[in-house]
Design an enzyme around this catalytic site. Structure first.
Site, PDB file in Angstrom:
ATOM      1  N   ASP A 131    -101.131 -82.774 101.430  1.00  0.00           N
ATOM      2  CA  ASP A 131    -101.852 -84.037 101.207  1.00  0.00           C
ATOM      3  C   ASP A 131    -101.354 -85.073 102.219  1.00  0.00           C
ATOM      4  OD1 ASP A 131     -99.661 -84.346  98.426  1.00  0.00           O
ATOM      5  OD2 ASP A 131     -99.579 -85.655 100.168  1.00  0.00           O
TER       6      ASP A 131
ATOM      7  N   HIS B  83     -96.512 -77.058 106.234  1.00  0.00           N
ATOM      8  CA  HIS B  83     -97.530 -76.110 105.766  1.00  0.00           C
ATOM      9  C   HIS B  83     -98.942 -76.565 106.076  1.00  0.00           C
ATOM     10  CE1 HIS B  83     -94.357 -74.558 102.674  1.00  0.00           C
ATOM     11  NE2 HIS B  83     -94.110 -74.151 103.908  1.00  0.00           N
TER      12      HIS B  83
ATOM     13  N   ASN C 298     -96.020 -80.503 101.610  1.00  0.00           N
ATOM     14  CA  ASN C 298     -97.310 -80.873 101.031  1.00  0.00           C
ATOM     15  C   ASN C 298     -98.366 -81.002 102.124  1.00  0.00           C
ATOM     16  OD1 ASN C 298     -95.894 -80.972  98.655  1.00  0.00           O
ATOM     17  ND2 ASN C 298     -95.663 -83.199  98.670  1.00  0.00           N
TER      18      ASN C 298
ATOM     19  N   GLY D  99     -88.826 -82.983  94.677  1.00  0.00           N
ATOM     20  CA  GLY D  99     -90.000 -82.282  94.137  1.00  0.00           C
ATOM     21  C   GLY D  99     -90.332 -80.967  94.777  1.00  0.00           C
TER      22      GLY D  99
HETATM   23  N1  APR Z   1     -91.129 -85.624  90.279  1.00  0.00           N
HETATM   24  C1  APR Z   1     -90.320 -84.834  91.035  1.00  0.00           C
HETATM   25  N2  APR Z   1     -90.331 -83.482  90.984  1.00  0.00           N
HETATM   26  C2  APR Z   1     -91.210 -82.912  90.125  1.00  0.00           C
HETATM   27  C3  APR Z   1     -92.088 -83.660  89.305  1.00  0.00           C
HETATM   28  C4  APR Z   1     -92.026 -85.078  89.410  1.00  0.00           C
HETATM   29  N3  APR Z   1     -92.807 -85.881  88.676  1.00  0.00           N
HETATM   30  N4  APR Z   1     -92.831 -82.782  88.574  1.00  0.00           N
HETATM   31  C5  APR Z   1     -92.433 -81.536  88.929  1.00  0.00           C
HETATM   32  N5  APR Z   1     -91.456 -81.615  89.857  1.00  0.00           N
HETATM   33  C6  APR Z   1     -90.730 -80.516  90.526  1.00  0.00           C
HETATM   34  C7  APR Z   1     -90.637 -79.229  89.736  1.00  0.00           C
HETATM   35  O1  APR Z   1     -89.524 -79.273  88.852  1.00  0.00           O
HETATM   36  C8  APR Z   1     -90.425 -78.221  90.868  1.00  0.00           C
HETATM   37  O2  APR Z   1     -89.050 -78.087  91.188  1.00  0.00           O
HETATM   38  O3  APR Z   1     -91.458 -80.201  91.691  1.00  0.00           O
HETATM   39  C9  APR Z   1     -91.164 -78.850  92.062  1.00  0.00           C
HETATM   40  C10 APR Z   1     -92.474 -78.157  92.385  1.00  0.00           C
HETATM   41  O4  APR Z   1     -92.185 -76.852  92.826  1.00  0.00           O
HETATM   42  P1  APR Z   1     -93.397 -75.957  93.363  1.00  0.00           P
HETATM   43  O5  APR Z   1     -94.555 -76.072  92.428  1.00  0.00           O
HETATM   44  O6  APR Z   1     -92.818 -74.601  93.669  1.00  0.00           O
HETATM   45  O7  APR Z   1     -93.847 -76.660  94.730  1.00  0.00           O
HETATM   46  P2  APR Z   1     -93.179 -76.524  96.151  1.00  0.00           P
HETATM   47  O8  APR Z   1     -91.703 -76.328  96.044  1.00  0.00           O
HETATM   48  O9  APR Z   1     -93.654 -77.671  96.951  1.00  0.00           O
HETATM   49  O10 APR Z   1     -93.863 -75.173  96.722  1.00  0.00           O
HETATM   50  C11 APR Z   1     -93.547 -74.847  98.069  1.00  0.00           C
HETATM   51  O11 APR Z   1     -95.156 -73.068  97.992  1.00  0.00           O
HETATM   52  O12 APR Z   1     -97.214 -72.264  97.426  1.00  0.00           O
HETATM   53  C12 APR Z   1     -96.473 -72.769  98.446  1.00  0.00           C
HETATM   54  O13 APR Z   1     -97.340 -73.831 100.321  1.00  0.00           O
HETATM   55  C13 APR Z   1     -97.079 -74.035  98.965  1.00  0.00           C
HETATM   56  O14 APR Z   1     -95.927 -75.932  99.917  1.00  0.00           O
HETATM   57  C14 APR Z   1     -95.971 -75.062  98.784  1.00  0.00           C
HETATM   58  C15 APR Z   1     -94.727 -74.203  98.724  1.00  0.00           C
END
Ligand code: APR
Length: 236
Positions: A89, A104, A87, A175
């Protein structure tokens, strides 16, 4: 103290009101990722990309850490904690985590277009002047750009992250869809005795040979269950 490493993604901040990327309604449904989050997209239209991150940075002032962030920070009382986050943030830091590795980049920081990883060019944007403007220069005279690792760019913080994961006694993944490398590959570096937990409400695809305990809950509820049922803490 035992070493506890967290690997967090967008789902960690979902309960703070920041949208994830790949859930329905996620950021990549609203914006073409190649256009706003790749080095090619930035070179093609720097003003569009700079404004995309100006908007996301402004939103950051409206949100605050969720209970999950606070519980992650509270583990520092009983463990040697490192948070490795995808993240951008600053909610882990705002919740009190003191050792955070941002794979990132960081939304509150800006850097040089020509030398994005030159520490002399990396600045923290002041809260009263968060927007990066076209024509604003970094220390090396090139256009100031977001301090974000875009698709197509190297991930310099992956080395220190690997070093931390290799030493971990416990790893807690919260997450992340584990879709994006090299972050998703970090689980391949855990030592043989390391216990791994995954907190995510969805059926995340992961290597089942790792013996992962999946707590199928959101970040805050999942952290409460992790502490109550899986990893002991002395303080309450
Ligand atoms: N609590 C925990 N997990 C959650 C919640 C919640 N309240 N809501 C959603 N999730 C989970 C979803 O089920 C999913 O597995 O969070 C995950 C989000 O996945 P992505 O949207 O793919 O985010 P992320 O894995 O951080 O993406 C990785 O991709 O686009 C790039 O640089 C960007 O850092 C990011 C990277």
């Amino acid at each position: 103290m035992k070493r506890l490493v967290f690997l967090t993604g967008a789902g960690m901040s979902a309960e703070s009101g920041i949208s994830t990327f790949r859930d329905s309604g996620g950021l990549w449904e609203q914006y073409p990722v190649q256009q706003v989050a790749s080095i090619e997209g930035y070179m093609a239209d720097p003003e569009l990309v700079i404004n995309f991150y100006n908007e996301r940075r402004r939103q950051l002032l409206e949100v605050k850490p969720c209970e999950g962030h606070r519980l992650v920070a509270s583990m520092e009382k009983d463990y040697d904690v490192t948070v490795i986050t995808q993240n951008v943030d600053n909610l882990h830091e705002k919740a009190g985590s003191t050792k955070v590795i941002h794979l990132h980049g960081e939304l509150m920081k800006a850097t040089s277009t020509n030398n994005p990883n030159d520490p002399r060019c990396i600045i923290t944007l002041p809260e009263d002047n968060l927007d990066i403007k076209m024509g604003q220069k970094a220390a090396d005279g090139s256009q100031l750009r977001p301090f974000i690792v875009w698709f197509g760019e190297s991930v310099p913080m992956i080395e220190p992250a690997i070093a931390e994961i290799m030493k971990a006694d416990i790893v807690v993944v919260i997450g992340t869809s584990l879709n994006v490398y090299p972050a998703a590959g970090l689980l391949g570096y855990v030592s043989s005795g390391c216990k791994i937990y995954l907190i995510d409400p969805a059926d995340v695809r992961y290597d089942h040979s790792l013996g992962i305990t999946h707590i199928k809950k959101g970040a805050s509820e999942g952290m409460r269950e992790l502490i109550a049922e899986h990893i002991p803490v002395a303080h309450e």
